[in-house]
Design a protein around this motif. Structure first.
Motif, PDB file in Angstrom:
ATOM      1  N   GLU A 170     -33.162  11.634 -46.026  1.00 43.63           N
ATOM      2  CA  GLU A 170     -32.000  10.738 -45.936  1.00 43.63           C
ATOM      3  C   GLU A 170     -31.166  10.899 -47.205  1.00 43.63           C
ATOM      4  O   GLU A 170     -31.655  10.682 -48.311  1.00 43.63           O
ATOM      5  N   ILE A 171     -29.908  11.301 -47.024  1.00 43.64           N
ATOM      6  CA  ILE A 171     -29.037  11.567 -48.171  1.00 43.64           C
ATOM      7  C   ILE A 171     -27.712  10.845 -47.967  1.00 43.64           C
ATOM      8  O   ILE A 171     -27.152  10.854 -46.875  1.00 43.64           O
ATOM      9  N   SER A 172     -27.172  10.255 -49.055  1.00 45.20           N
ATOM     10  CA  SER A 172     -25.870   9.567 -49.000  1.00 45.20           C
ATOM     11  C   SER A 172     -24.875  10.276 -49.912  1.00 45.20           C
ATOM     12  O   SER A 172     -25.220  10.722 -51.010  1.00 45.20           O
ATOM     13  N   PHE A 173     -23.605  10.352 -49.426  1.00 43.72           N
ATOM     14  CA  PHE A 173     -22.544  11.058 -50.148  1.00 43.72           C
ATOM     15  C   PHE A 173     -21.230  10.316 -50.050  1.00 43.72           C
ATOM     16  O   PHE A 173     -21.034   9.484 -49.154  1.00 43.72           O
ATOM     17  N   ASN A 174     -20.341  10.654 -50.942  1.00 45.00           N
ATOM     18  CA  ASN A 174     -18.953  10.252 -50.797  1.00 45.00           C
ATOM     19  C   ASN A 174     -18.361  11.055 -49.631  1.00 45.00           C
ATOM     20  O   ASN A 174     -18.409  12.295 -49.639  1.00 45.00           O
ATOM     21  N   ILE A 175     -17.820  10.368 -48.628  1.00 43.79           N
ATOM     22  CA  ILE A 175     -17.283  11.070 -47.450  1.00 43.79           C
ATOM     23  C   ILE A 175     -16.197  12.055 -47.834  1.00 43.79           C
ATOM     24  O   ILE A 175     -16.129  13.175 -47.309  1.00 43.79           O
ATOM     25  N   LYS A 176     -15.337  11.658 -48.771  1.00 39.98           N
ATOM     26  CA  LYS A 176     -14.207  12.512 -49.162  1.00 39.98           C
ATOM     27  C   LYS A 176     -14.687  13.862 -49.671  1.00 39.98           C
ATOM     28  O   LYS A 176     -14.058  14.889 -49.393  1.00 39.98           O
ATOM     29  N   TYR A 177     -15.799  13.888 -50.406  1.00 40.01           N
ATOM     30  CA  TYR A 177     -16.280  15.136 -50.983  1.00 40.01           C
ATOM     31  C   TYR A 177     -16.625  16.166 -49.909  1.00 40.01           C
ATOM     32  O   TYR A 177     -16.321  17.349 -50.044  1.00 40.01           O
ATOM     33  N   ILE A 178     -17.254  15.703 -48.818  1.00 44.63           N
ATOM     34  CA  ILE A 178     -17.602  16.644 -47.755  1.00 44.63           C
ATOM     35  C   ILE A 178     -16.374  17.029 -46.936  1.00 44.63           C
ATOM     36  O   ILE A 178     -16.195  18.194 -46.566  1.00 44.63           O
ATOM     37  N   LEU A 179     -15.494  16.062 -46.667  1.00 46.94           N
ATOM     38  CA  LEU A 179     -14.285  16.383 -45.903  1.00 46.94           C
ATOM     39  C   LEU A 179     -13.393  17.362 -46.662  1.00 46.94           C
ATOM     40  O   LEU A 179     -12.708  18.186 -46.053  1.00 46.94           O
ATOM     41  N   ASP A 180     -13.386  17.283 -47.990  1.00 43.33           N
ATOM     42  CA  ASP A 180     -12.626  18.253 -48.786  1.00 43.33           C
ATOM     43  C   ASP A 180     -13.148  19.665 -48.566  1.00 43.33           C
ATOM     44  O   ASP A 180     -12.380  20.636 -48.562  1.00 43.33           O
ATOM     45  N   ILE A 181     -14.440  19.804 -48.394  1.00 41.98           N
ATOM     46  CA  ILE A 181     -15.019  21.120 -48.109  1.00 41.98           C
ATOM     47  C   ILE A 181     -14.505  21.642 -46.778  1.00 41.98           C
ATOM     48  O   ILE A 181     -14.113  22.803 -46.643  1.00 41.98           O
ATOM     49  N   PHE A 182     -14.458  20.763 -45.769  1.00 49.06           N
ATOM     50  CA  PHE A 182     -13.989  21.186 -44.458  1.00 49.06           C
ATOM     51  C   PHE A 182     -12.507  21.547 -44.469  1.00 49.06           C
ATOM     52  O   PHE A 182     -12.051  22.352 -43.657  1.00 49.06           O
ATOM     53  N   LYS A 183     -11.728  20.933 -45.367  1.00 46.02           N
ATOM     54  CA  LYS A 183     -10.318  21.303 -45.516  1.00 46.02           C
ATOM     55  C   LYS A 183     -10.187  22.725 -46.050  1.00 46.02           C
ATOM     56  O   LYS A 183      -9.222  23.427 -45.753  1.00 46.02           O
ATOM     57  N   SER A 184     -11.157  23.129 -46.856  1.00 46.53           N
ATOM     58  CA  SER A 184     -11.082  24.431 -47.528  1.00 46.53           C
ATOM     59  C   SER A 184     -11.646  25.567 -46.690  1.00 46.53           C
ATOM     60  O   SER A 184     -11.228  26.717 -46.839  1.00 46.53           O
ATOM     61  N   ILE A 185     -12.608  25.247 -45.825  1.00 45.55           N
ATOM     62  CA  ILE A 185     -13.242  26.284 -45.016  1.00 45.55           C
ATOM     63  C   ILE A 185     -12.417  26.539 -43.760  1.00 45.55           C
ATOM     64  O   ILE A 185     -12.111  25.625 -43.015  1.00 45.55           O
ATOM     65  N   ARG A 186     -12.090  27.800 -43.530  1.00 44.87           N
ATOM     66  CA  ARG A 186     -11.298  28.166 -42.348  1.00 44.87           C
ATOM     67  C   ARG A 186     -12.043  29.219 -41.527  1.00 44.87           C
ATOM     68  O   ARG A 186     -12.831  29.984 -42.052  1.00 44.87           O
ATOM     69  N   LYS A 187     -11.759  29.240 -40.234  1.00 43.95           N
ATOM     70  CA  LYS A 187     -12.306  30.255 -39.325  1.00 43.95           C
ATOM     71  C   LYS A 187     -13.834  30.291 -39.407  1.00 43.95           C
ATOM     72  O   LYS A 187     -14.443  31.359 -39.537  1.00 43.95           O
ATOM     73  N   CYS A 188     -14.443  29.142 -39.364  1.00 44.35           N
ATOM     74  CA  CYS A 188     -15.893  29.050 -39.465  1.00 44.35           C
ATOM     75  C   CYS A 188     -16.420  28.196 -38.322  1.00 44.35           C
ATOM     76  O   CYS A 188     -15.876  27.125 -38.033  1.00 44.35           O
ATOM     77  N   SER A 189     -17.484  28.636 -37.653  1.00 42.81           N
ATOM     78  CA  SER A 189     -18.067  27.874 -36.557  1.00 42.81           C
ATOM     79  C   SER A 189     -19.252  27.031 -37.016  1.00 42.81           C
ATOM     80  O   SER A 189     -19.499  25.951 -36.487  1.00 42.81           O
ATOM     81  N   LYS A 190     -19.989  27.522 -38.008  1.00 40.97           N
ATOM     82  CA  LYS A 190     -21.140  26.799 -38.520  1.00 40.97           C
ATOM     83  C   LYS A 190     -21.156  26.806 -40.048  1.00 40.97           C
ATOM     84  O   LYS A 190     -20.707  27.772 -40.670  1.00 40.97           O
ATOM     85  N   ILE A 191     -21.662  25.701 -40.598  1.00 38.52           N
ATOM     86  CA  ILE A 191     -21.902  25.654 -42.036  1.00 38.52           C
ATOM     87  C   ILE A 191     -23.398  25.453 -42.256  1.00 38.52           C
ATOM     88  O   ILE A 191     -24.116  24.958 -41.380  1.00 38.52           O
ATOM     89  N   ARG A 192     -23.863  25.859 -43.431  1.00 37.62           N
ATOM     90  CA  ARG A 192     -25.294  25.770 -43.743  1.00 37.62           C
ATOM     91  C   ARG A 192     -25.517  24.775 -44.874  1.00 37.62           C
ATOM     92  O   ARG A 192     -24.920  24.891 -45.950  1.00 37.62           O
ATOM     93  N   PHE A 193     -26.354  23.776 -44.629  1.00 41.73           N
ATOM     94  CA  PHE A 193     -26.757  22.790 -45.631  1.00 41.73           C
ATOM     95  C   PHE A 193     -28.116  23.199 -46.209  1.00 41.73           C
ATOM     96  O   PHE A 193     -29.072  23.403 -45.454  1.00 41.73           O
ATOM     97  N   TYR A 194     -28.203  23.317 -47.535  1.00 40.25           N
ATOM     98  CA  TYR A 194     -29.492  23.482 -48.205  1.00 40.25           C
ATOM     99  C   TYR A 194     -29.886  22.120 -48.759  1.00 40.25           C
ATOM    100  O   TYR A 194     -29.164  21.550 -49.586  1.00 40.25           O
TER     101      TYR A 194
END
Length: 375
Positions: free
Chosen positions: A324-348
């Motif tokens: 169980e992990i908690s984050f600032n929503i904005k931080y993850i959404l900023d990543i999605f703004k930057s990633i283009r032409k991607c179908s999957k992302i990988r969480f470590y």
């Protein structure tokens, strides 16, 4: 000074400069643009004292008449040129301390300030080394990582982008202390001296570079660097800027995750849409979201001070322990703004308290890392 120029040619140039100058500066000349006409070369220069941008265009024999130099209010100059009809020819001259703009039946006179008073940066400097990058590649790198640059942080070295050559890999790094983005570039740059170097470019220069770089022009951009200044040459544009003096945080140590980390691949559209809905429910600036990984599921939930709640389920291939992990929503959404032409992302992921690593599985050279929060 006297020359003529097509409307479309000059407004493209002035529009780029018009977003850069400080219109509210107490020093009026910093709201001006410097024009220097020598033979058939017309040079436009703007500055904010820390950064100077110049652009040179070549006029034909029928377009220039007299040499000269003067400064004029950039915003008024730009707005007047925009107001003229399409395909207009604009006649510009400086006579009797007035900047004269003539087009069709319109004549405008603008006040000026002497060109000698314009605060040009010292160009008589020696640069220790230089390197070059493809403009298309650089614009994409900036797009991917600039959102993670600190914003007026008290740790001034966070308010810029690190460029570092290490083991023949060029690293581009940004961080605001809570998250970090790293782009590794291999074999797509030219550097004559095969040795280590490191520099921190200010955020305002990064933003201006992004505006100026044209994705349709596949050319090299050249960097000349010393201890406190950088010179950039690209497609008739020359930029001088001071660098940030400081030691950037050690990012290499956190790039190498321990063996205890596991990874999970997630459909980017599913998680992005779920987080957007979560941010709507918890609309605070520092809103947080909790992600729970267990039994082939990702559970996403959040709530606000008025007890508005949302829960989302995403099915995935995960059979590890419950995390169980908690984050600032904005931080993850900023990543999605930057990633283009991607179908999957990988969480470590490792546990509830350790930093997580997020990558675009289509671009292994781009890495994002975010610190979790304890709610």
């Amino acid at each position: 000074m006297h020359f003529i120029i097509k409307k479309e040619k000059i407004i493209i140039l002035l529009s780029k400069f018009n977003t850069y100058i400080n219109k509210s500066s107490k020093n009026p000349i910093l709201s001006n643009i410097l024009l220097i006409l020598k033979k058939n070369k017309l040079n436009f220069i703007v500055t904010n004292l820390d950064m100077e941008i110049s652009y040179t265009i070549i006029l034909s024999k029928n377009e220039f008449f007299n040499d000269g130099s003067i400064t004029v209010n950039l915003n008024k100059f730009y707005e007047l040129c925009c107001s003229f009809p399409k395909n207009s020819i604009i006649n510009i001259s400086y006579l009797k301390k007035k900047f004269k703009i003539t087009c069709l039946n319109s004549i405008s006179l603008l006040s000026t300030l002497p060109s000698n008073d314009f605060p040009l940066l010292n160009k008589n400097i020696f640069f220790d080394f230089n390197f070059s990058l493809n403009s298309y590649i650089l614009k994409n790198i900036i797009f991917n990582i600039y959102l993670f640059i600190g914003d007026q942080d008290i740790y001034y070295y966070l308010n810029g982008m690190l460029i570092e050559l290490y083991d023949n890999i060029l690293y581009f790094v940004t961080t605001d202390g809570y998250r970090i983005s790293v782009y590794k570039l291999l074999n797509n740059f030219e550097y004559k001296k095969n040795k280590y170097f490191s520099l921190i470019i200010p955020k305002n220069l990064i933003i201006e570079l992004f505006k100026l770089l044209n994705l349709n022009i596949n050319e090299n951009i050249f960097f000349y660097v010393n201890n406190n200044m950088i010179k950039i040459i690209y497609n008739n544009i020359i930029i001088y800027s001071s660098l940030i003096d400081g030691s950037f945080p050690d990012y290499k140590s956190i790039l190498c995750l321990s063996n205890n980390y596991i990874y999970v691949d997630i459909d980017i559209k599913e998680i992005k849409n779920a987080l957007i809905r979560a941010s709507i429910i918890n609309g605070n600036l520092f809103s947080y979201v909790t992600l729970i990984f267990y039994n082939n599921l990702l559970l996403i939930y959040t709530n606000d001070f008025n007890n508005n709640k949302i829960k989302e389920k995403i099915f995935l291939d995960y059979n590890g322990k419950k995390i169980e992990i908690s984050f600032n929503i904005k931080y993850i959404l900023d990543i999605f703004k930057s990633i283009r032409k991607c179908s999957k992302i990988r969480f470590y992921i490792k546990d509830s308290y350790s930093i997580i690593k997020i990558i675009d599985i289509n671009n292994i050279f781009l890495t994002y890392m975010i610190m979790p929060v304890k709610l």
